[in-house]
Design a protein around this motif. Structure first.
Motif, mmCIF file in Angstrom:
data_model
loop_
_atom_site.group_PDB
_atom_site.id
_atom_site.type_symbol
_atom_site.label_atom_id
_atom_site.label_comp_id
_atom_site.label_asym_id
_atom_site.label_seq_id
_atom_site.Cartn_x
_atom_site.Cartn_y
_atom_site.Cartn_z
ATOM 1 N N GLN A 115 0.836 -1.193 0.000
ATOM 2 C CA GLN A 115 0.000 0.000 0.000
ATOM 3 C C GLN A 115 0.877 1.251 0.000
ATOM 4 O O GLN A 115 2.018 1.226 0.422
ATOM 5 C CB GLN A 115 -0.935 0.000 1.203
ATOM 6 C CG GLN A 115 -0.229 -0.100 2.528
ATOM 7 C CD GLN A 115 -1.191 -0.419 3.653
ATOM 8 O OE1 GLN A 115 -1.943 -1.386 3.567
ATOM 9 N NE2 GLN A 115 -1.151 0.378 4.694
ATOM 10 N N CYS A 116 0.281 2.317 -0.474
ATOM 11 C CA CYS A 116 0.983 3.591 -0.540
ATOM 12 C C CYS A 116 1.068 4.205 0.854
ATOM 13 O O CYS A 116 0.089 4.249 1.581
ATOM 14 C CB CYS A 116 0.249 4.535 -1.489
ATOM 15 S SG CYS A 116 1.095 6.103 -1.714
ATOM 16 N N THR A 119 1.408 9.519 -0.307
ATOM 17 C CA THR A 119 0.623 9.884 -1.478
ATOM 18 C C THR A 119 1.367 10.959 -2.276
ATOM 19 O O THR A 119 1.857 11.923 -1.714
ATOM 20 C CB THR A 119 -0.764 10.407 -1.062
ATOM 21 O OG1 THR A 119 -1.409 9.386 -0.299
ATOM 22 C CG2 THR A 119 -1.608 10.751 -2.277
ATOM 23 N N HIS A 154 -1.254 -3.300 -8.711
ATOM 24 C CA HIS A 154 -2.532 -2.706 -8.304
ATOM 25 C C HIS A 154 -2.327 -1.510 -7.378
ATOM 26 O O HIS A 154 -3.058 -0.512 -7.488
ATOM 27 C CB HIS A 154 -3.440 -3.753 -7.657
ATOM 28 C CG HIS A 154 -3.971 -4.745 -8.644
ATOM 29 N ND1 HIS A 154 -4.815 -4.412 -9.679
ATOM 30 C CD2 HIS A 154 -3.754 -6.075 -8.763
ATOM 31 C CE1 HIS A 154 -5.095 -5.473 -10.395
ATOM 32 N NE2 HIS A 154 -4.458 -6.507 -9.863
ATOM 33 N N ALA A 155 -1.354 -1.583 -6.511
ATOM 34 C CA ALA A 155 -1.071 -0.450 -5.610
ATOM 35 C C ALA A 155 -0.614 0.767 -6.405
ATOM 36 O O ALA A 155 -1.040 1.894 -6.134
ATOM 37 C CB ALA A 155 -0.016 -0.848 -4.575
ATOM 38 N N ILE A 157 -1.150 1.379 -9.719
ATOM 39 C CA ILE A 157 -2.241 1.848 -10.574
ATOM 40 C C ILE A 157 -3.252 2.655 -9.758
ATOM 41 O O ILE A 157 -3.767 3.671 -10.220
ATOM 42 C CB ILE A 157 -2.918 0.669 -11.310
ATOM 43 C CG1 ILE A 157 -1.947 0.045 -12.324
ATOM 44 C CG2 ILE A 157 -4.221 1.086 -11.962
ATOM 45 C CD1 ILE A 157 -1.460 0.994 -13.409
ATOM 46 N N SER A 158 -3.498 2.237 -8.525
ATOM 47 C CA SER A 158 -4.472 2.969 -7.699
ATOM 48 C C SER A 158 -3.959 4.354 -7.303
ATOM 49 O O SER A 158 -4.750 5.223 -6.953
ATOM 50 C CB SER A 158 -4.844 2.158 -6.456
ATOM 51 O OG SER A 158 -3.764 2.112 -5.549
ATOM 52 N N GLU A 159 -2.652 4.567 -7.369
ATOM 53 C CA GLU A 159 -2.079 5.873 -7.022
ATOM 54 C C GLU A 159 -1.918 6.804 -8.215
ATOM 55 O O GLU A 159 -1.687 7.991 -8.046
ATOM 56 C CB GLU A 159 -0.708 5.692 -6.350
ATOM 57 C CG GLU A 159 -0.794 5.196 -4.937
ATOM 58 C CD GLU A 159 -1.609 6.126 -4.051
ATOM 59 O OE1 GLU A 159 -1.322 7.342 -4.011
ATOM 60 O OE2 GLU A 159 -2.546 5.629 -3.403
ATOM 61 N N LYS A 161 -2.946 9.119 -11.074
ATOM 62 C CA LYS A 161 -4.093 9.933 -11.477
ATOM 63 C C LYS A 161 -4.234 9.851 -12.992
ATOM 64 O O LYS A 161 -3.259 10.013 -13.719
ATOM 65 C CB LYS A 161 -3.860 11.384 -11.049
ATOM 66 C CG LYS A 161 -3.751 11.524 -9.546
ATOM 67 C CD LYS A 161 -3.410 12.953 -9.158
ATOM 68 C CE LYS A 161 -3.166 13.011 -7.669
ATOM 69 N NZ LYS A 161 -1.971 13.734 -7.315
#
Length: 176
Positions: A115-116, A119, A154-155, A157-159, A161
């Motif tokens: 997980q990030c 940010t 996935h982590a 890509i989710s960060e 924008k």
């Protein structure tokens, strides 16, 4: 050493390619990289050293492909993958390497969950780190840590924008 038996119990020793042996020995802190650094030395790198040293990433995140930047860096094959999976010290040190780089790019791994932590950190890093992330994804897959690679993908890509001009389109293609 790998042993193969043939015939009536005769045992023949099979040598692995030298660079693969050296790479496993590197992960076991028995042999330095081409610059004289042991794995434990690289694990002590601070963020500035990670950013400005460009000749270590191929050692800590090896792939099957020769590096264009550092062509003398070792590559991996099935023999290395097998040895890594069966050598607890080498496997543990490979994982520590991944954690070092994940920390640098602002992520954290805890029991295979990535997980990030910071940010926006991906947007602050120079472009070559996007290539390093691609190398990490490839290395994880090629040594058999497919789930870690998928979790990292996935982590990341989710960060990202969707409208960001800070992530190179070519990097997105390689990451995807």
């Amino acid at each position: 050493d790998c042993l193969l038996s043939r015939g009536l119990g005769d045992v023949y020793k099979r040598q692995a390619p030298k660079e693969q042996i050296d790479l496993i020995r590197f992960f076991k802190n028995e042999l330095p990289d081409s610059k004289g650094r042991y794995h434990k030395d690289i694990l002590q790198f601070n963020h500035e050293q990670i950013e400005y040293n460009h000749d270590f990433i191929q050692w800590i995140l090896p792939t099957i492909d020769k590096s264009q930047f550092h062509p003398e860096a070792p590559t991996i094959d099935g023999h290395f993958k097998e040895q890594l999976q069966h050598d607890d010290l080498a496997k543990s040190n490979y994982c520590k390497t991944c954690q070092l780089y994940l920390n640098y790019i602002g992520f954290h791994c805890n029991k295979r969950r990535i997980q990030c932590q910071i940010t926006g950190r991906l947007y602050e890093l120079p472009f070559h780190n996007q290539l390093r992330i691609t190398r990490m994804l490839n290395s994880l897959n090629q040594v058999g840590n497919n789930q870690c690679s998928t979790n990292l993908y996935h982590a990341i890509i989710s960060e990202i924008k969707p409208d960001s001009d800070k992530i190179n389109n070519l990097s997105l293609i390689h990451i995807s």
